[in-house]
Design an enzyme around this catalytic site. Structure first.
Site, mmCIF file in Angstrom:
data_model
loop_
_atom_site.group_PDB
_atom_site.id
_atom_site.type_symbol
_atom_site.label_atom_id
_atom_site.label_comp_id
_atom_site.label_asym_id
_atom_site.label_seq_id
_atom_site.Cartn_x
_atom_site.Cartn_y
_atom_site.Cartn_z
ATOM 1 N N ASN A 86 0.817 -1.199 0.000
ATOM 2 C CA ASN A 86 0.000 0.000 0.000
ATOM 3 C C ASN A 86 0.856 1.257 0.000
ATOM 4 O O ASN A 86 2.080 1.197 0.050
ATOM 5 C CB ASN A 86 -0.975 -0.028 1.180
ATOM 6 C CG ASN A 86 -2.328 0.556 0.820
ATOM 7 O OD1 ASN A 86 -2.418 1.541 0.102
ATOM 8 N ND2 ASN A 86 -3.380 -0.068 1.319
ATOM 9 N N HIS A 117 24.027 1.922 7.656
ATOM 10 C CA HIS A 117 25.324 2.547 7.944
ATOM 11 C C HIS A 117 26.001 1.725 9.033
ATOM 12 O O HIS A 117 25.340 1.040 9.803
ATOM 13 C CB HIS A 117 25.142 4.002 8.412
ATOM 14 C CG HIS A 117 24.247 4.128 9.600
ATOM 15 N ND1 HIS A 117 24.676 3.886 10.886
ATOM 16 C CD2 HIS A 117 22.932 4.446 9.691
ATOM 17 C CE1 HIS A 117 23.667 4.055 11.727
ATOM 18 N NE2 HIS A 117 22.594 4.391 11.030
ATOM 19 N N THR A 163 11.409 -6.670 15.946
ATOM 20 C CA THR A 163 12.852 -6.864 16.076
ATOM 21 C C THR A 163 13.228 -8.336 16.222
ATOM 22 O O THR A 163 14.405 -8.674 16.152
ATOM 23 C CB THR A 163 13.390 -6.099 17.295
ATOM 24 O OG1 THR A 163 12.728 -6.592 18.473
ATOM 25 C CG2 THR A 163 13.151 -4.603 17.153
#
Length: 193
Positions: A86, A117, A163
């Protein structure tokens, strides 16, 4: 497949998606390593691909306006049949992001397999695959981080930050996301009867 089946399928598809959405999908599909039938809906800004040399595969999928797919030099993004992304969904694949069949990914979702990074004191980024099973629902503004596997049929609540792995047929919510409930897959119950 015979010609009457093909005509039926084309008519059915054109009832659901316009010819214009199919044409936009054909244009968008040129940016993929391999794609089946893609549909682009929702107007501008059109979905965008930033590919730094990786691979991008999609089966029959729908992409809404503002979707952004970023693939790193050695990255691979796989989106399987019947899945839709979406508005304003962002996917970053530096290593591997795989999204299963019939997934429903809501607005402003972020899926990343990388930190983008190096962490302080390190010289390289940490990339770990993200694998999302079949029939997964991901709510608005959820974030799926590197190294996560989401099982088939899982539901991720809006605003959650995933996580850790989420088991199949579970409902996960919160920051960080935790399993708050399990449910029985209705389709499996019907097949048993």
């Amino acid at each position: 497949m015979n010609i009457s089946d093909l005509i039926y399928r084309v008519r059915l598809r054109l009832k659901k998606f316009s010819i214009f959405e199919h044409i936009l999908g054909l244009i968008f599909a040129r940016k993929f390593t391999k794609a089946k039938i893609l549909v682009v809906s929702g107007g501008r800004p059109y979905p965008k691909v930033i590919n730094q040399g990786g691979e991008l595969y999609a089966e029959n999928c729908q992409f809404y306006s503002g979707v952004r797919l970023e693939i790193g030099k050695n990255g691979k993004l796989i989106i399987k049949n019947g899945t839709y992304l979406n508005r304003n969904t962002l996917i970053v694949a530096n290593k591997l992001v795989e999204i299963g069949s019939d997934c429903k990914i809501s607005w402003d979702v972020i899926i990343m397999d990388t930190d983008l990074h190096p962490l302080p004191g390190k010289t390289e980024t940490i990339d770990r695959p993200v694998v999302i099973g079949n029939n997964v629902w991901i709510g608005c503004r959820a974030i799926i981080l590197k190294g996560v596997k989401i099982g088939n049929g899982a539901i991720i609540a809006a605003g959650s930050v995933v996580t850790k792995d989420i088991p199949e047929n579970s409902i996960a919510a919160g920051v960080p996301a935790k399993v708050i409930s399990y449910y029985s897959n209705v389709k499996e119950n019907i097949d048993v009867i």
